[in-house]
Design an enzyme around this catalytic site. Structure first.
Site, PDB file in Angstrom:
ATOM      1  N   LYS A  89      27.923 -26.130  12.579  1.00 23.12           N
ATOM      2  CA  LYS A  89      26.792 -26.191  11.644  1.00 23.12           C
ATOM      3  C   LYS A  89      25.564 -25.460  12.164  1.00 23.12           C
ATOM      4  CE  LYS A  89      24.518 -30.600  12.447  1.00 23.12           C
ATOM      5  NZ  LYS A  89      23.926 -31.712  11.718  1.00 23.12           N
ATOM      6  N   ASP A  90      25.508 -25.166  13.442  1.00 24.53           N
ATOM      7  CA  ASP A  90      24.380 -24.395  13.984  1.00 24.53           C
ATOM      8  C   ASP A  90      24.641 -22.889  13.952  1.00 24.53           C
ATOM      9  OD1 ASP A  90      22.993 -26.719  14.612  1.00 24.53           O
ATOM     10  OD2 ASP A  90      23.909 -26.880  16.597  1.00 24.53           O
ATOM     11  N   ARG A 140      17.940 -31.294   4.497  1.00 22.09           N
ATOM     12  CA  ARG A 140      19.067 -31.777   3.691  1.00 22.09           C
ATOM     13  C   ARG A 140      19.080 -33.309   3.630  1.00 22.09           C
ATOM     14  NH1 ARG A 140      23.656 -33.854   5.491  1.00 22.09           N
ATOM     15  NH2 ARG A 140      23.090 -33.251   7.594  1.00 22.09           N
ATOM     16  N   ARG A 141      18.946 -33.942   4.798  1.00 23.54           N
ATOM     17  CA  ARG A 141      18.947 -35.416   4.828  1.00 23.54           C
ATOM     18  C   ARG A 141      17.713 -35.951   4.127  1.00 23.54           C
ATOM     19  NH1 ARG A 141      20.871 -35.023  11.084  1.00 23.54           N
ATOM     20  NH2 ARG A 141      23.108 -34.919  10.676  1.00 23.54           N
ATOM     21  N   ARG A 158      12.411 -34.796  16.978  1.00 24.01           N
ATOM     22  CA  ARG A 158      13.058 -33.701  17.711  1.00 24.01           C
ATOM     23  C   ARG A 158      13.480 -34.177  19.090  1.00 24.01           C
ATOM     24  NH1 ARG A 158      12.338 -28.298  17.028  1.00 24.01           N
ATOM     25  NH2 ARG A 158      14.105 -28.321  18.444  1.00 24.01           N
ATOM     26  N   ARG A 164      15.679 -38.921  21.184  1.00 22.20           N
ATOM     27  CA  ARG A 164      15.514 -39.468  19.835  1.00 22.20           C
ATOM     28  C   ARG A 164      15.784 -40.963  19.806  1.00 22.20           C
ATOM     29  NH1 ARG A 164      17.746 -34.944  15.561  1.00 22.20           N
ATOM     30  NH2 ARG A 164      17.191 -33.163  16.818  1.00 22.20           N
ATOM     31  N   CYS A 251      16.550 -18.503   3.658  1.00 22.39           N
ATOM     32  CA  CYS A 251      15.660 -19.614   4.006  1.00 22.39           C
ATOM     33  C   CYS A 251      16.467 -20.882   4.243  1.00 22.39           C
ATOM     34  CB  CYS A 251      14.633 -19.848   2.914  1.00 22.39           C
ATOM     35  SG  CYS A 251      15.338 -20.326   1.356  1.00 22.39           S
TER      36      CYS A 251
END
Ligand SMILES: NCc1[nH]cc(CCC(=O)O)c1CC(=O)O
Length: 322
Positions: A89-90, A140-141, A158, A164, A251
């Protein structure tokens, strides 16, 4: 008498980010390759990436495209490493000239998880009190949860996973949203309080899978990687990535997906949501898995016709104003 001279097989150099999660994933890949090719040497080389260095800036502000991959990609193009292990996903949907997605490994659970503060152990996301602070750095979340739970508050978070979780435990947040896959790989499954179902949060493109990037013309490495590929995961992820490629236009946009593969039938569901949680466009497409990339493109076009284009244009305009 003639003697046959065979040059010793080259050592394969695997590139990785230095984060704990990245290293766990890279050593897992190294282990799998050693099992398949016990006579070959595989060594790991770490590099810090831009994204690892700028922990104080919200990801949504800078856009995360290539942030965690650029240094490793340069390493491959300069022939310092032979392939790089990424959280798929990155990995941007468009790769630099000369590099390819060499293989996709078997996916962990791709869902998002709610990690709850101790004081809310008896609750679920549906029952958190008004104003509860949810930590997430993903648009997205944020967009999906705002849509479903407008009474909750959201705050950027972050740092690596341990940082976290420490912020959550210290009371800075009531709950965090994190990927199930990352928590599992870091052996922190016990922190998963609730797995968010697709009706609440569709996951990120490629979430839970590893993507291995290599030089396009390196047949030897491509063949080695082929041994650890997981074609069903790859087909799902090709569909997801082609949808994203068709939608993004440069974007960072809130796009969530869900894919299912039954036999040869691939089902792809996707949402595009506005960051304020006001608009959400969702649709599904089904077809033969050999058409994975076309299904992604087709669904992207359907979503655009249903309002996703307006949401994307708004986000672009917003970014230009900032
Ligand atoms: N955005 C950061 C990131 N990149 C990969 C993972 C782990 C999950 C995965 O491999 O998809 C995470 C953490 C998270 O989203 O909670």
């Amino acid at each position: 008498m003639t003697s046959t001279v065979t040059s010793p097989a080259r050592t394969i150099r695997i590139g990785s980010r230095k984060s704990q999660l990245a290293l766990i994933q890279t050593y897992w890949v190294q282990e799998q390759l050693k099992k398949h090719f016990p006579d070959r040497e595989f060594e790991v080389q770490t590099m810090s990436t831009h994204g690892d260095k700028i922990l104080d800036v919200a990801l949504s502000k800078i856009g995360d495209k290539g942030l965690f991959t650029k240094e490793l990609e340069l390493g491959m193009l300069r022939d310092e490493i032979d392939f790089a292990v990424h959280s798929l996903k990155d990995l941007p949907t468009r790769l630099p000239e000369g590099l390819v997605l060499g293989c996709v490994t078997e996916r962990e659970n791709p869902a998002d998880a709610l990690v709850m503060h101790q004081k809310h152990q008896d609750k679920q996301i549906e029952t958190l009190p008004e104003g509860s602070i949810i930590g997430t750095s993903s648009l997205r979340r944020l967009a999906q949860l705002r849509y479903h739970f407008p009474h909750l508050s959201f705050k950027d978070v972050r740092g690596n996973l341990n940082t976290r979780l420490a912020k959550l435990d210290a009371g800075d947040y009531d709950a965090l949203i994190l990927a199930v896959a990352g928590l599992k790989r870091l052996d922190m499954s016990d922190r998963i309080h609730q797995i968010l179902p697709p009706e609440i949060s569709l996951h990120a493109v490629g979430q839970g899978a590893l993507g291995i990037e290599c030089r396009e013309d390196d047949q030897e490495v491509l063949e080695l990687l082929n041994a650890i590929a997981h074609p069903p995961t790859a087909q799902r992820c090709y569909a997801e990535r082609s949808l994203l490629r068709e939608l993004e236009g440069g974007c960072q946009v809130p796009i969530g997906v869900d894919t299912q593969l039954e036999g040869d039938t691939l089902t792809l569901t996707a949402i595009v949501a506005s960051v304020d949680g006001q608009k959400l466009v969702k649709d599904t497409i089904q077809g033969d898995s050999s058409q994975a990339e076309n299904l992604g493109i087709e669904l992207a076009q359907k979503l655009k016709q249903q309002g996703a284009q307006e949401i994307l244009d708004e986000i672009l305009a917003q970014i230009e104003r900032e």
